[in-house]
Scaffold this motif. Structure first.
Motif, PDB file in Angstrom:
ATOM      1  N   ALA A 190       0.705  -1.298  -0.089  1.00  0.00           N
ATOM      2  CA  ALA A 190       0.024  -0.169   0.031  1.00  0.00           C
ATOM      3  C   ALA A 190       0.813   1.243   0.079  1.00  0.00           C
ATOM      4  N   ALA A 191       1.913   1.141   0.564  1.00  0.00           N
ATOM      5  CA  ALA A 191       2.937   2.461   0.712  1.00  0.00           C
ATOM      6  C   ALA A 191       3.322   2.715  -0.764  1.00  0.00           C
ATOM      7  N   ARG A 192       3.785   1.611  -1.114  1.00  0.00           N
ATOM      8  CA  ARG A 192       4.317   1.737  -2.757  1.00  0.00           C
ATOM      9  C   ARG A 192       3.329   2.080  -3.713  1.00  0.00           C
ATOM     10  N   ARG A 193       2.067   1.777  -3.574  1.00  0.00           N
ATOM     11  CA  ARG A 193       0.844   2.231  -4.200  1.00  0.00           C
ATOM     12  C   ARG A 193       0.700   3.800  -4.104  1.00  0.00           C
ATOM     13  N   VAL A 194       0.644   4.214  -2.706  1.00  0.00           N
ATOM     14  CA  VAL A 194       0.466   5.446  -2.385  1.00  0.00           C
ATOM     15  C   VAL A 194       1.637   6.496  -2.923  1.00  0.00           C
ATOM     16  N   LEU A 195       2.751   5.940  -2.814  1.00  0.00           N
ATOM     17  CA  LEU A 195       3.944   6.690  -3.343  1.00  0.00           C
ATOM     18  C   LEU A 195       3.845   6.848  -5.026  1.00  0.00           C
ATOM     19  N   ALA A 196       3.467   5.975  -5.616  1.00  0.00           N
ATOM     20  CA  ALA A 196       3.364   5.876  -6.946  1.00  0.00           C
ATOM     21  C   ALA A 196       2.319   6.793  -7.282  1.00  0.00           C
ATOM     22  N   LEU A 235      -9.736  14.555 -14.984  1.00  0.00           N
ATOM     23  CA  LEU A 235     -10.737  13.624 -14.009  1.00  0.00           C
ATOM     24  C   LEU A 235      -9.689  12.587 -13.538  1.00  0.00           C
ATOM     25  N   ARG A 236      -8.691  11.991 -14.298  1.00  0.00           N
ATOM     26  CA  ARG A 236      -7.746  11.099 -13.980  1.00  0.00           C
ATOM     27  C   ARG A 236      -6.998  11.647 -12.607  1.00  0.00           C
ATOM     28  N   PHE A 237      -6.358  12.669 -12.934  1.00  0.00           N
ATOM     29  CA  PHE A 237      -5.750  13.625 -11.928  1.00  0.00           C
ATOM     30  C   PHE A 237      -6.459  13.451 -10.383  1.00  0.00           C
ATOM     31  N   VAL A 238      -7.551  13.914 -10.671  1.00  0.00           N
ATOM     32  CA  VAL A 238      -8.398  13.882  -9.270  1.00  0.00           C
ATOM     33  C   VAL A 238      -8.825  12.859  -8.924  1.00  0.00           C
ATOM     34  N   GLU A 239      -9.117  11.749  -9.693  1.00  0.00           N
ATOM     35  CA  GLU A 239      -9.332  10.350  -9.112  1.00  0.00           C
ATOM     36  C   GLU A 239      -8.054   9.841  -8.263  1.00  0.00           C
ATOM     37  N   THR A 240      -6.720  10.287  -8.776  1.00  0.00           N
ATOM     38  CA  THR A 240      -5.527   9.915  -7.932  1.00  0.00           C
ATOM     39  C   THR A 240      -5.530  10.714  -6.723  1.00  0.00           C
ATOM     40  N   TYR A 241      -5.822  11.968  -6.971  1.00  0.00           N
ATOM     41  CA  TYR A 241      -5.846  12.691  -5.665  1.00  0.00           C
ATOM     42  C   TYR A 241      -6.734  12.196  -4.651  1.00  0.00           C
ATOM     43  N   LEU A 242      -7.771  12.078  -4.971  1.00  0.00           N
ATOM     44  CA  LEU A 242      -8.858  11.724  -4.060  1.00  0.00           C
ATOM     45  C   LEU A 242      -8.344   9.909  -3.515  1.00  0.00           C
ATOM     46  N   ALA A 243      -7.884   9.147  -4.285  1.00  0.00           N
ATOM     47  CA  ALA A 243      -7.304   8.015  -3.914  1.00  0.00           C
ATOM     48  C   ALA A 243      -6.366   8.167  -2.937  1.00  0.00           C
ATOM     49  N   LEU A 279     -11.407  22.356  -6.216  1.00  0.00           N
ATOM     50  CA  LEU A 279     -12.815  21.957  -5.804  1.00  0.00           C
ATOM     51  C   LEU A 279     -12.620  20.606  -4.779  1.00  0.00           C
ATOM     52  N   ALA A 280     -11.999  19.697  -5.516  1.00  0.00           N
ATOM     53  CA  ALA A 280     -11.666  18.325  -4.796  1.00  0.00           C
ATOM     54  C   ALA A 280     -11.290  18.570  -3.413  1.00  0.00           C
ATOM     55  N   GLU A 281     -10.130  19.388  -3.176  1.00  0.00           N
ATOM     56  CA  GLU A 281      -9.371  19.726  -1.957  1.00  0.00           C
ATOM     57  C   GLU A 281     -10.544  20.324  -0.959  1.00  0.00           C
ATOM     58  N   ASN A 282     -11.028  21.469  -1.582  1.00  0.00           N
ATOM     59  CA  ASN A 282     -12.242  21.972  -0.356  1.00  0.00           C
ATOM     60  C   ASN A 282     -13.044  21.101   0.064  1.00  0.00           C
ATOM     61  N   ALA A 283     -13.571  20.519  -1.049  1.00  0.00           N
ATOM     62  CA  ALA A 283     -14.599  19.431  -0.465  1.00  0.00           C
ATOM     63  C   ALA A 283     -14.056  18.427   0.638  1.00  0.00           C
ATOM     64  N   VAL A 284     -13.148  17.942   0.425  1.00  0.00           N
ATOM     65  CA  VAL A 284     -12.292  17.194   1.359  1.00  0.00           C
ATOM     66  C   VAL A 284     -12.190  17.963   2.688  1.00  0.00           C
ATOM     67  N   LYS A 285     -11.464  19.107   2.598  1.00  0.00           N
ATOM     68  CA  LYS A 285     -10.976  19.993   3.729  1.00  0.00           C
ATOM     69  C   LYS A 285     -12.211  20.377   4.502  1.00  0.00           C
ATOM     70  N   HIS A 286     -13.055  20.826   3.928  1.00  0.00           N
ATOM     71  CA  HIS A 286     -14.294  21.885   4.575  1.00  0.00           C
ATOM     72  C   HIS A 286     -15.462  20.943   4.539  1.00  0.00           C
ATOM     73  N   GLY A 287     -15.715  19.804   3.758  1.00  0.00           N
ATOM     74  CA  GLY A 287     -16.958  18.952   3.690  1.00  0.00           C
ATOM     75  C   GLY A 287     -16.735  17.961   4.614  1.00  0.00           C
ATOM     76  N   LEU A 288     -15.506  17.236   4.409  1.00  0.00           N
ATOM     77  CA  LEU A 288     -15.273  15.893   4.871  1.00  0.00           C
ATOM     78  C   LEU A 288     -14.603  15.652   6.204  1.00  0.00           C
ATOM     79  N   ALA A 289     -13.453  16.372   6.343  1.00  0.00           N
ATOM     80  CA  ALA A 289     -12.530  16.695   7.508  1.00  0.00           C
ATOM     81  C   ALA A 289     -13.449  16.781   8.879  1.00  0.00           C
ATOM     82  N   PRO A 290     -14.395  17.983   8.695  1.00  0.00           N
ATOM     83  CA  PRO A 290     -14.948  17.999  10.065  1.00  0.00           C
ATOM     84  C   PRO A 290     -16.015  17.055  10.675  1.00  0.00           C
ATOM     85  N   LYS A 291     -16.374  15.966   9.723  1.00  0.00           N
ATOM     86  CA  LYS A 291     -17.347  15.196   9.931  1.00  0.00           C
ATOM     87  C   LYS A 291     -16.786  13.867  10.233  1.00  0.00           C
TER      88      LYS A 291
END
Length: 223
Positions: free
Chosen positions: A137-143, A167-175, A208-220
């Protein structure tokens, strides 16, 4: 006959103020009219001879010829001023377009710079935590991190990219973020397939993805 007027209007008087323009054109019109009359009458005498010149009495209408010369001078000056105004307008429009382009490039640069350093810090911490327990998993996240950084750097050299790449970039970012948040982060993507070839500015979805994670997900706590 137009070249001297063009030079006088667009070169000698170009940077002068309007009072200087007025005085300059009064002087220029006087000289031009005199040269016009002198050259016209001289040419007539040279072509037809002195006898015809005396019989024609062309000199009797010399004031009318001067008036005609002044009209010609004014017409040329008007044309040159009109062309200069059009050129100035085109230069102004081009300058405004360049300013808008520069502003858009600056906005795009700001968007590209929004790959938050905290994201990199958190990702490296996640990789560090995975190294001992789950090396694969560490190698996968590093890649995935390498892919995110590669796309971010390459985006500086391209003004537009296909939406599919973004979209592929955002998918990787969210992964990568999912590695950090686990089951708290669930992603569902609904994309119109016909939109994937469309061109968009690179890194435009990441904030948009970063703000969704930071402000929408992180506090919950429930994600």
């Amino acid at each position: 006959y137009s070249i001297p007027i063009w030079f006088w209007t667009t070169r000698v008087l170009a940077e002068k103020r309007w009072p200087a323009h007025l005085c300059g054109h009064l002087l220029g019109a006087t000289i031009y009219a005199g040269l016009w009359l002198w050259s016209l009458l001289g040419l007539f005498r040279a072509i037809f001879g002195e006898a015809v010149w005396q019989q024609s009495q062309l000199f009797m209408i010399k004031y009318w010829l001067l008036h005609e010369a002044l009209i010609v001078y004014a017409a040329f000056v008007g044309i040159f001023y009109l062309r200069r105004s059009q050129q100035q307008l085109r230069d102004k429009e081009q300058g405004e377009a360049e300013l808008r382009l520069h502003a858009n490039q600056m906005e795009l640069a700001v968007l590209k710079a929004q790959l938050n350093p905290h994201f990199l810090f958190n990702t490296l911490n996640s990789i560090n935590a995975l190294v001992g327990n789950d090396p694969e998993a560490a190698r996968r996240v590093l890649a995935q991190l390498a892919e995110v950084l590669r796309y971010s750097l390459e985006s500086d050299r391209r003004a537009l990219v296909p939406l599919a790449e973004e979209l592929r970039f955002v998918e990787t970012y969210l992964a990568i973020e999912k590695t950090r948040f686990g089951q708290r982060l669930q992603v569902k993507m609904e994309i119109d397939e016909s939109s994937r070839p469309l061109l968009v500015p690179p890194m435009i979805l990441q904030p948009l993805a970063e703000n969704a994670v930071k402000h929408g997900l992180a506090p919950k706590e429930t994600g």
